[in-house]
Design a protein around this motif. Structure first.
Motif, short mmCIF file in Angstrom:
data_model
loop_
_atom_site.label_atom_id
_atom_site.label_comp_id
_atom_site.label_asym_id
_atom_site.label_seq_id
_atom_site.Cartn_x
_atom_site.Cartn_y
_atom_site.Cartn_z
N ASP A 119 0.86 -1.18 0.00
CA ASP A 119 0.00 0.00 0.00
C ASP A 119 0.90 1.24 0.00
N ILE A 120 0.88 1.98 -1.13
CA ILE A 120 1.84 3.06 -1.33
C ILE A 120 1.24 4.40 -0.93
N SER A 121 2.02 5.18 -0.21
CA SER A 121 1.70 6.58 0.03
C SER A 121 2.77 7.43 -0.65
N ARG A 122 2.74 8.73 -0.42
CA ARG A 122 3.67 9.62 -1.11
C ARG A 122 5.13 9.34 -0.75
N SER A 123 5.40 9.05 0.51
CA SER A 123 6.79 8.92 0.94
C SER A 123 7.11 7.58 1.60
N SER A 124 6.14 6.67 1.67
CA SER A 124 6.39 5.38 2.30
C SER A 124 5.43 4.34 1.74
N TYR A 125 5.58 3.11 2.17
CA TYR A 125 4.64 2.06 1.80
C TYR A 125 4.48 1.10 2.96
N ALA A 126 3.30 0.50 3.02
CA ALA A 126 3.01 -0.50 4.04
C ALA A 126 2.85 -1.85 3.35
N ALA A 127 3.62 -2.82 3.78
CA ALA A 127 3.60 -4.16 3.19
C ALA A 127 2.93 -5.15 4.14
N VAL A 128 2.10 -6.01 3.58
CA VAL A 128 1.51 -7.13 4.32
C VAL A 128 1.79 -8.39 3.51
N VAL A 129 2.54 -9.31 4.09
CA VAL A 129 2.98 -10.52 3.39
C VAL A 129 2.46 -11.74 4.12
N ASN A 130 1.84 -12.64 3.37
CA ASN A 130 1.30 -13.88 3.91
C ASN A 130 2.41 -14.94 3.91
N VAL A 131 2.76 -15.42 5.09
CA VAL A 131 3.84 -16.40 5.24
C VAL A 131 3.24 -17.75 5.63
N THR A 132 3.66 -18.79 4.92
CA THR A 132 3.16 -20.14 5.19
C THR A 132 4.33 -21.09 5.41
N ALA A 139 10.38 3.43 3.75
CA ALA A 139 10.35 4.69 3.01
C ALA A 139 10.43 4.43 1.51
N ARG A 140 9.93 5.37 0.72
CA ARG A 140 10.01 5.33 -0.73
C ARG A 140 9.94 6.74 -1.26
N ALA A 141 10.13 6.90 -2.59
CA ALA A 141 10.06 8.22 -3.22
C ALA A 141 9.77 8.04 -4.71
N ASP A 142 9.49 9.15 -5.39
CA ASP A 142 9.24 9.18 -6.83
C ASP A 142 7.90 8.53 -7.19
N LYS A 143 7.54 8.67 -8.47
CA LYS A 143 6.28 8.12 -8.96
C LYS A 143 6.49 6.73 -9.54
N GLN A 144 7.20 5.92 -8.79
CA GLN A 144 7.39 4.54 -9.20
C GLN A 144 7.69 3.69 -7.97
N PHE A 145 7.40 2.41 -8.09
CA PHE A 145 7.65 1.49 -6.98
C PHE A 145 7.89 0.11 -7.55
N GLY A 146 8.84 -0.58 -6.96
CA GLY A 146 9.12 -1.94 -7.37
C GLY A 146 9.61 -2.76 -6.19
N THR A 147 9.37 -4.04 -6.26
CA THR A 147 9.83 -4.93 -5.19
C THR A 147 10.17 -6.29 -5.76
N PRO A 148 11.24 -6.91 -5.27
CA PRO A 148 11.50 -8.29 -5.68
C PRO A 148 10.39 -9.20 -5.16
N VAL A 149 10.28 -10.36 -5.76
CA VAL A 149 9.28 -11.35 -5.33
C VAL A 149 9.85 -12.10 -4.14
N PHE A 150 9.33 -11.84 -2.93
CA PHE A 150 9.81 -12.49 -1.71
C PHE A 150 9.22 -13.88 -1.54
N VAL A 151 7.94 -13.99 -1.83
CA VAL A 151 7.22 -15.25 -1.69
C VAL A 151 6.42 -15.50 -2.96
N GLU A 152 6.25 -16.72 -3.31
CA GLU A 152 5.51 -17.07 -4.52
C GLU A 152 4.01 -16.91 -4.29
#
Length: 255
Positions: free
Chosen positions: A50-63, A129-142
């Protein structure tokens, strides 16, 4: 090898060993990990950002895992650990604990941040934290991935936006768009977005450029016509099509 070479080799070895000391694991400050945050645990994807202007909140399902490794990918620096904060874990029964729990930890390595989990199944929430009008993340879990864009942000117009890899879908709820990938197992997911107000700005700029181009064309045409008129007034435009040089024979005195 003389004494000078031994000394140089020893100094180089000392530098390497000292540098290596900074590459080991390091704990993230507890005050950062224990920050307050509210996460939407009712997510419909394996990983939601969930991206905001200067940060993001991640929720990851771990099994069936006792830890979760997260990192960010830089095209120049390569993989780097995430400087996360507001770490939380939600058990399957709905109980939520924060980083004050003894078994919920986060450690930075050279290129990863490893989150130790209090249970092998549950949801991990963290903020970074994050910045700019772009966002990317590696795939942590399938599994499935979702990126919730900031308010009024959109993807879909070429040149102004991009999402990858292909096969993504999008939906809009309220003023927020969600970009989704149903099944990814490796690589990374990313978006580059625009704000809806950018369309007005680009449209206004394009209109100004068109008006300026038309006005410039008309101005130069008028100047060209004025110059042509001045040439005619000065008699510089002499027609020579009807001059029959040589048709009447040689000049007088040479006939």
């Amino acid at each position: 090898m003389n004494r000078r070479h031994y000394l140089a080799a020893g100094a180089l070895l000392a530098v390497v060993l000292l540098a290596g000391c900074g590459l080991g694991p390091s704990e993230i400050p507890e005050e950062d990990l224990s920050e307050n945050a509210t996460y939407d645990w009712d997510v419909n994807a394996t990983a939601t950002f969930d991206i905001s202007r200067s940060s993001y909140a991640a929720v990851v399902n771990v099994t069936n895992s006792s830890e979760l490794a997260v990192w960010r990918r830089d095209p120049i620096e390569g993989d780097n650990p995430v400087n996360l904060r507001a770490l939380q874990f939600r058990y399957r029964n709905g109980t939520v604990v924060n980083a004050t729990h003894a078994n919920l930890t986060a450690t930075r390595n050279q290129d990863r941040t490893v989150i130790g989990l209090p249970a092998r199944d549950g949801l991990v929430g963290y903020t970074a934290a994050r910045a700019d009008k772009q966002f990317g993340t590696p795939v942590f879990v399938e599994g499935s991935y979702e990126i919730v864009l900031p308010p009024d942000a959109r993807v879909g117009i070429p040149l102004l936006s991009q999402a990858g890899p292909g096969g993504w879908s999008s939906s809009v709820e309220g003023d927020r768009m969600t970009v989704r990938w149903d099944n990814v197992s490796s690589g990374s997911v990313s978006v580059r977005y625009y704000l809806q107000r950018d369309i007005i700005l680009f449209g206004s700029l394009a209109a100004i450029m068109v008006v300026a181009g038309v006005a410039g064309t008309l101005y130069y045409r008028r100047k060209i016509r004025e110059l042509e008129g001045k040439r005619e007034d000065l008699g510089l435009d002499v027609e020579t099509e009807d001059d029959d040089f040589g048709d009447d024979g040689p000049p007088p005195g040479m006939r």
